[in-house]
Design an enzyme around this catalytic site. Structure first.
Site, PDB file in Angstrom:
ATOM      1  N   ASP A 218       0.867  -1.176   0.000  1.00 52.74           N
ATOM      2  CA  ASP A 218       0.000   0.000   0.000  1.00 52.74           C
ATOM      3  C   ASP A 218       0.908   1.232   0.000  1.00 52.74           C
ATOM      4  O   ASP A 218       2.025   1.156  -0.505  1.00 52.74           O
ATOM      5  CB  ASP A 218      -0.952  -0.055   1.213  1.00 52.74           C
ATOM      6  CG  ASP A 218      -2.219   0.760   0.987  1.00 52.74           C
ATOM      7  OD1 ASP A 218      -2.149   1.816   0.328  1.00 52.74           O
ATOM      8  OD2 ASP A 218      -3.298   0.363   1.466  1.00 52.74           O
ATOM      9  N   HIS A 241       2.217   2.260  -3.132  1.00 53.58           N
ATOM     10  CA  HIS A 241       1.212   3.155  -3.698  1.00 53.58           C
ATOM     11  C   HIS A 241       1.616   4.622  -3.583  1.00 53.58           C
ATOM     12  O   HIS A 241       0.769   5.502  -3.624  1.00 53.58           O
ATOM     13  CB  HIS A 241      -0.157   2.903  -3.058  1.00 53.58           C
ATOM     14  CG  HIS A 241      -0.705   1.532  -3.339  1.00 53.58           C
ATOM     15  ND1 HIS A 241      -1.955   1.117  -2.935  1.00 53.58           N
ATOM     16  CD2 HIS A 241      -0.161   0.467  -3.994  1.00 53.58           C
ATOM     17  CE1 HIS A 241      -2.154  -0.144  -3.325  1.00 53.58           C
ATOM     18  NE2 HIS A 241      -1.073  -0.554  -3.963  1.00 53.58           N
TER      19      HIS A 241
END
Ligand SMILES: *[C@@H]1O[C@H](CO)[C@@H](O)[C@H](O)[C@H]1NC(C)=O
Ligand SMILES: *[C@@H]1O[C@H](CO)[C@@H](O)[C@H](O)[C@H]1NC(C)=O
Ligand SMILES: *[C@@H]1O[C@H](CO)[C@@H](O)[C@H](O)[C@H]1NC(C)=O
Ligand SMILES: *[C@@H]1O[C@H](CO)[C@@H](O)[C@H](O)[C@H]1NC(C)=O
Ligand SMILES: *[C@@H]1O[C@H](CO)[C@@H](O)[C@H](O)[C@H]1NC(C)=O
Ligand SMILES: *[C@@H]1O[C@H](CO)[C@@H](O)[C@H](O)[C@H]1NC(C)=O
Ligand SMILES: *[C@@H]1O[C@H](CO)[C@@H](O)[C@H](O)[C@H]1NC(C)=O
Ligand SMILES: *[C@@H]1O[C@H](CO)[C@@H](O)[C@H](O)[C@H]1NC(C)=O
Ligand SMILES: *[C@@H]1O[C@H](CO)[C@@H](O)[C@H](O)[C@H]1NC(C)=O
Ligand SMILES: *[C@@H]1O[C@H](CO)[C@@H](O)[C@H](O)[C@H]1NC(C)=O
Ligand SMILES: *[C@@H]1O[C@H](CO)[C@@H](O)[C@H](O)[C@H]1NC(C)=O
Length: 389
Positions: A218, A241
């Site tokens: 993430d 991310h």
């Protein structure tokens, strides 16, 4: 005479206290978890030994060093280093901590909770390691998965030279901390591991994250509501991310973030680079955010503001303003190099300056998207013609 006796009496009462005090503040007390019954074979449960060693270090007064020795592997189900403490503490974290697998967790939210401390230093000396054994959790994205390190109400905190891997959820989270430096931290989880943020900062000020390598499933770094003066430098992110502000405004929250400086960072194969993300229905602001001197290698969305705007004219929104993107260089692998997708209240005072972002594929197309985005672009490839005044 009367006065003299009184003087001698007082002196003889006070002096032992003075001696003990002096001894306490000058001695460097060392508390090794092995002396408190830890086994360190990676199997025996060392939770209680860690707890006893911490209590001694915390209550000693003066300077205390808690030693987690090298070349040992400590299996723990939970570590709770909680203050306030009488001592100023250094954790010499040179061993390895291993987390239980999914079936063995006892409902803790975090493996290691560190809270209510001032001036704590944790140094791994390049040896310290935490393995979250997260693979046993990742195939259950809807489980209430634990994080590894949680810092709460820690001021003037220094954490350095550690490797943190395979978290079931976020690797490091900091909440209500004022003044913290995280440096030379290696974070390592695979791209497919769900919600494994590298760093998750919330309600904290004066935070520095530097010289670290982050591979995660993430956000490499997520900066959430109530965070001000966050300085991020010399980070390598990918897979991951991106280095993100948000998501802000979740569950209609009033989230405020400002004075964020991200510079001299490298993104390799990450899905985002510089991301600001807000959720419709929230309020507050994200302002004075600078991303500067950024190297990109095959990044899917190098520059992205995503207010999740779906023609929600009347819905309130977090206000995004004064955002600078300067000196982005390198390649991307999507079609849209720059995406500034703002709500109807608009993103104000966006500046794009001296950027050069090109497609990683030969002859690959490059698009720029703006919606309700206001500001200036200069000296930037791809050319940005869609900003309003
Ligand atoms: C205290 O002792 C430990 C272990 O010997 C050492 O690593 C640490 O640097 C010492 N701290 C200070 C402040 O002297
Ligand atoms: C940690 O210990 C403190 C003091 O013993 C306690 O108040 C707190 O609830 C504990 N926190 C966790 C996460 O176990
Ligand atoms: C994860 O947990 C399982 C079960 O306790 C254990 O067999 C395995 O060795 C652990 N993995 C790591 C990397 O510690
Ligand atoms: C913060 O902690 C460091 C190291 O523990 C110490 O040298 C410094 O004096 C502290 N600063 C403040 C403002 O407490
Ligand atoms: C990190 O480890 C290196 C090498 O052991 C050491 O020189 C440095 O002082 C450590 N950093 C901090 C902030 O403790
Ligand atoms: C950073 O950490 C690594 C491994 O964790 C270690 O080998 C290295 O010495 C550290 N570097 C510095 C500058 O502290
Ligand atoms: C920020 O935190 C550092 C320690 O991490 C401290 O030395 C410094 O004084 C703090 N600055 C402010 C403005 O709080
Ligand atoms: C950010 O951190 C770097 C490296 O520690 C430091 O040199 C710089 O002064 C900091 N900048 C701000 C604005 O805090
Ligand atoms: C940027 O970071 C790299 C290492 O990641 C370092 O070699 C370089 O000197 C830094 N540049 C500046 C201008 O700080
Ligand atoms: C913007 O944030 C930086 C820290 O990143 C700070 O030094 C600067 O004063 C802030 N600017 C304004 C206008 O508030
Ligand atoms: C980036 O993608 C291109 C095209 O897909 C590929 O040829 C190249 O090897 C990739 N570079 C890196 C550093 O992954």
């Amino acid at each position: 005479m009367q006065g003299f006796i009184t003087y001698v009496l007082i002196l003889s009462f006070i002096s032992p206290c003075i001696c003990i005090r002096v001894k306490y503040v000058t001695e460097n007390n060392t508390y090794n978890v092995m002396q408190y019954g830890a086994i360190g074979d990676g199997k025996s449960d060392d939770t209680q030994a860690f707890s006893r060693a911490w209590n001694s270090a915390c209550n000693a007064g003066g300077m205390s060093t808690l030693v987690i020795p090298s070349e040992k592997s400590f299996f723990v189900t939970k570590v709770n280093f909680s203050g306030p403490c009488d001592s100023k503490i250094l954790i010499q974290f040179e061993g390895k901590i291993v987390a239980p697998c999914k079936q063995e967790w006892r409902g803790e939210s975090y493996l290691i909770t560190i809270e209510y401390l001032n001036g704590l230093t944790i140094d791994g000396n390049g040896l310290g390691e935490v393995d979250g054994n997260g693979s046993t959790w990742w195939d259950c994205p809807n489980c209430d998965r634990p994080g590894l390190f949680h810092f709460h109400s820690c001021n003037n905190l220094t954490v350095s030279n550690l490797t943190i891997s395979n978290s079931p959820r976020a690797h490091v989270s900091a909440n209500k901390c004022n003044g913290a430096t995280f440096s030379n931290i290696s974070i390592d989880s695979p791209a497919h591991s769900p919600n494994t943020d590298g760093f998750d900062i919330s309600a904290s000020t004066n935070i520095s994250i530097q010289d670290s390598n982050i591979k995660a499933g993430d956000d490499c770094i997520a900066i959430n509501g109530g965070s001000y003066f966050v300085n991020v430098t010399r980070i390598t992110c990918g897979p991951g991310h991106g280095i993100s502000v948000g998501s802000l405004g979740k569950h209609n929250a009033n989230d405020q973030v400002s004075d964020i400086y991200v510079w001299n960072c490298t993104f390799t194969g990450s899905t985002n680079g510089a991301r600001i993300k807000t959720v419709p229905g929230g309020s507050g602001y994200a302002k004075n955010i600078t991303y500067e001197q950024i190297i990109l290698e095959n990044v899917t969305n190098p520059i992205i503001i995503d207010q999740d705007y779906r023609d929600l004219e009347e819905t309130p929104s977090v206000l995004v303003s004064s955002v600078t993107y300067r000196g982005f260089k390198g390649t991307f692998v999507n079609k849209v190099a720059i995406k500034l997708d703002c709500s109807s209240s608009g993103c104000l005072d966006i500046l794009l300056d001296q950027n050069n972002i090109v497609s990683a594929e030969e002859g690959g197309k490059t698009f720029v998207f703006c919606r309700n985005a206001h500001g200036t672009a200069r000296d930037t490839i791809p050319q940005v013609n869609c900003l309003s005044e």
